[in-house]
Structures are given as C-alpha cells and as structure tokens.
Design a protein around this motif. Structure first.
Motif, PDB file in Angstrom:
ATOM      1  N   GLN A  53       0.901  -1.295  -0.076  1.00 48.07           N
ATOM      2  CA  GLN A  53      -0.013   0.220   0.044  1.00 48.07           C
ATOM      3  C   GLN A  53       0.776   1.224  -0.018  1.00 48.07           C
ATOM      4  OE1 GLN A  53      -3.227  -0.225  -0.159  1.00 48.07           O
ATOM      5  NE2 GLN A  53      -4.018   1.867   0.264  1.00 48.07           N
ATOM      6  N   VAL A  54       0.677   2.216  -0.766  1.00 44.98           N
ATOM      7  CA  VAL A  54       1.324   3.417  -0.823  1.00 44.98           C
ATOM      8  C   VAL A  54       0.274   4.578  -0.837  1.00 44.98           C
ATOM      9  CG1 VAL A  54       2.617   4.955  -2.386  1.00 44.98           C
ATOM     10  CG2 VAL A  54       3.012   2.585  -2.549  1.00 44.98           C
ATOM     11  N   GLN A  55       0.484   5.380   0.093  1.00 39.91           N
ATOM     12  CA  GLN A  55      -0.330   6.382   0.226  1.00 39.91           C
ATOM     13  C   GLN A  55       0.613   7.761  -0.133  1.00 39.91           C
ATOM     14  OE1 GLN A  55      -1.265   6.700   4.448  1.00 39.91           O
ATOM     15  NE2 GLN A  55      -3.200   5.768   4.096  1.00 39.91           N
ATOM     16  N   LEU A  56      -0.226   8.630  -0.982  1.00 41.17           N
ATOM     17  CA  LEU A  56       0.231   9.946  -1.634  1.00 41.17           C
ATOM     18  C   LEU A  56      -0.399  11.081  -1.187  1.00 41.17           C
ATOM     19  CD1 LEU A  56       0.240   8.407  -5.334  1.00 41.17           C
ATOM     20  CD2 LEU A  56       2.503   8.457  -3.663  1.00 41.17           C
ATOM     21  N   VAL A  57       0.749  12.222  -0.889  1.00 42.46           N
ATOM     22  CA  VAL A  57       0.039  13.467  -0.488  1.00 42.46           C
ATOM     23  C   VAL A  57       0.834  14.539  -1.402  1.00 42.46           C
ATOM     24  CG1 VAL A  57      -0.148  15.035   1.444  1.00 42.46           C
ATOM     25  CG2 VAL A  57      -0.251  12.657   1.888  1.00 42.46           C
ATOM     26  N   GLU A  58       0.076  15.309  -2.072  1.00 44.29           N
ATOM     27  CA  GLU A  58       0.346  16.196  -2.875  1.00 44.29           C
ATOM     28  C   GLU A  58       0.499  17.634  -2.206  1.00 44.29           C
ATOM     29  OE1 GLU A  58      -2.315  13.894  -5.792  1.00 44.29           O
ATOM     30  OE2 GLU A  58      -2.177  14.650  -3.609  1.00 44.29           O
ATOM     31  N   SER A  59       1.199  18.676  -2.390  1.00 44.09           N
ATOM     32  CA  SER A  59       1.483  19.889  -1.783  1.00 44.09           C
ATOM     33  C   SER A  59       1.989  20.788  -2.876  1.00 44.09           C
ATOM     34  CB  SER A  59       2.205  20.050  -0.748  1.00 44.09           C
ATOM     35  OG  SER A  59       3.608  19.411  -0.843  1.00 44.09           O
ATOM     36  N   GLY A  60       1.823  22.113  -2.567  1.00 44.08           N
ATOM     37  CA  GLY A  60       2.608  23.367  -3.407  1.00 44.08           C
ATOM     38  C   GLY A  60       1.605  23.851  -4.458  1.00 44.08           C
ATOM     39  N   GLY A  61       0.378  23.445  -4.452  1.00 50.13           N
ATOM     40  CA  GLY A  61      -0.565  24.165  -5.250  1.00 50.13           C
ATOM     41  C   GLY A  61      -0.791  25.527  -4.723  1.00 50.13           C
ATOM     42  N   GLY A  62      -1.541  26.380  -5.257  1.00 53.23           N
ATOM     43  CA  GLY A  62      -1.965  27.715  -5.199  1.00 53.23           C
ATOM     44  C   GLY A  62      -2.301  28.695  -6.247  1.00 53.23           C
ATOM     45  N   LEU A  63      -2.353  29.777  -6.072  1.00 53.72           N
ATOM     46  CA  LEU A  63      -2.696  30.821  -6.882  1.00 53.72           C
ATOM     47  C   LEU A  63      -1.660  31.619  -7.477  1.00 53.72           C
ATOM     48  CD1 LEU A  63      -5.018  32.559  -8.147  1.00 53.72           C
ATOM     49  CD2 LEU A  63      -4.913  33.936  -6.141  1.00 53.72           C
ATOM     50  N   GLY A 109      -3.158  10.114  -5.345  1.00 50.13           N
ATOM     51  CA  GLY A 109      -3.348  11.375  -4.026  1.00 50.13           C
ATOM     52  C   GLY A 109      -4.527  11.939  -4.141  1.00 50.13           C
ATOM     53  N   GLN A 110      -4.923  12.655  -3.179  1.00 46.02           N
ATOM     54  CA  GLN A 110      -5.916  13.576  -3.093  1.00 46.02           C
ATOM     55  C   GLN A 110      -6.135  14.819  -3.950  1.00 46.02           C
ATOM     56  OE1 GLN A 110      -8.743  12.429  -1.112  1.00 46.02           O
ATOM     57  NE2 GLN A 110      -7.735  10.507  -1.068  1.00 46.02           N
ATOM     58  N   GLY A 111      -5.014  15.325  -4.581  1.00 43.12           N
ATOM     59  CA  GLY A 111      -4.969  16.070  -5.393  1.00 43.12           C
ATOM     60  C   GLY A 111      -4.645  17.773  -4.711  1.00 43.12           C
TER      61      GLY A 111
END
Length: 122
Positions: free
Chosen positions: A1-11, A113-115
């Motif tokens: 099982q692999v869990q993925l977490v994205e970050s860095g998005g924005g305006l 990931g969740q996006g």
C-alpha cells in the motif's frame, strides 16, 4: 500500500511558476513509476507528465512540454512537478499517481493522491 500526498498548489499569475510535490509513504516508492495528472472543472482527468522508477525516462503531454519538468528524489520518497510559464488553461486540480510503468492512461496507475488545486489568473 502506498499513500500519496500532494502539496505546493496555489494561486499564481499567468507567466509565473509553481513547484508541486508528492510525498509517498512506505518503503517501496522507488519501485514505482510516477505520474502527474490534472482535472479542470467539467473536463476529464488528463495526463501531464510521468517518470520511470529511477528517473531515467520521462514523458510529457504536448500541452506542457517545454514548460513543465517532472523529477523525483527516491531518498525523500518524493516526486516533483516544476511548472513554469503557467497559463490560465493550466488551472486544474493536480494529482500524482503511482504505477508499475510509465503510462499516459490513468488506468495504468494503482495509487492516487487527493490532489492539489492550481489556479492561474490572467
């Protein structure tokens, strides 16, 4: 099982840059090819970029070629998407995914990931 977490998005304004990160749990991250996909409102999820397990090969959608760069750091269990010269049409939720081979089809990827939301203003 692999869990993925994205970050860095924005305006960001058109012409600007963002770097997305996707960090994976588990010790098998380096076994997987990784991909980035995006989904804009009212549109289907589309392929953006992908990278093989060792970073030896990459693939890009024509719409982002020359502007986006995918990379990975297996020691940090992280894959990145550097996005330059952003355009309003790049606005979407960006997802990272893990699969057994580099592919443009979302069905080839097993874990998602969740996006993270990226919004580019004109």
């Amino acid at each position: 099982q692999v869990q993925l977490v994205e970050s860095g998005g924005g305006l960001v304004q058109a012409g600007g840059s963002l770097r997305l990160s996707c960090t994976a749990s588990g010790r098998t991250f380096s076994s997987y090819a990784m991909g980035w996909f995006r989904q804009a409102p009212g549109k289907e999820r589309e392929f953006v970029a992908a990278i093989t397990w060792n970073g030896g090969r990459t693939a890009y959608a024509d719409s982002v070629k020359g502007r986006f760069t995918i990379s990975r750091d297996n020691a940090k269990n992280t894959v990145y998407l550097q996005m330059n010269s952003l355009k309003p049409e790049d606005t979407a939720v960006y997802y990272c995914a893990a699969g057994w081979s580099i592919a443009v089809l979302s069905s080839a990827y097993k874990y998602w990931g969740q996006g993270t939301q990226v919004t580019v203003s004109s």
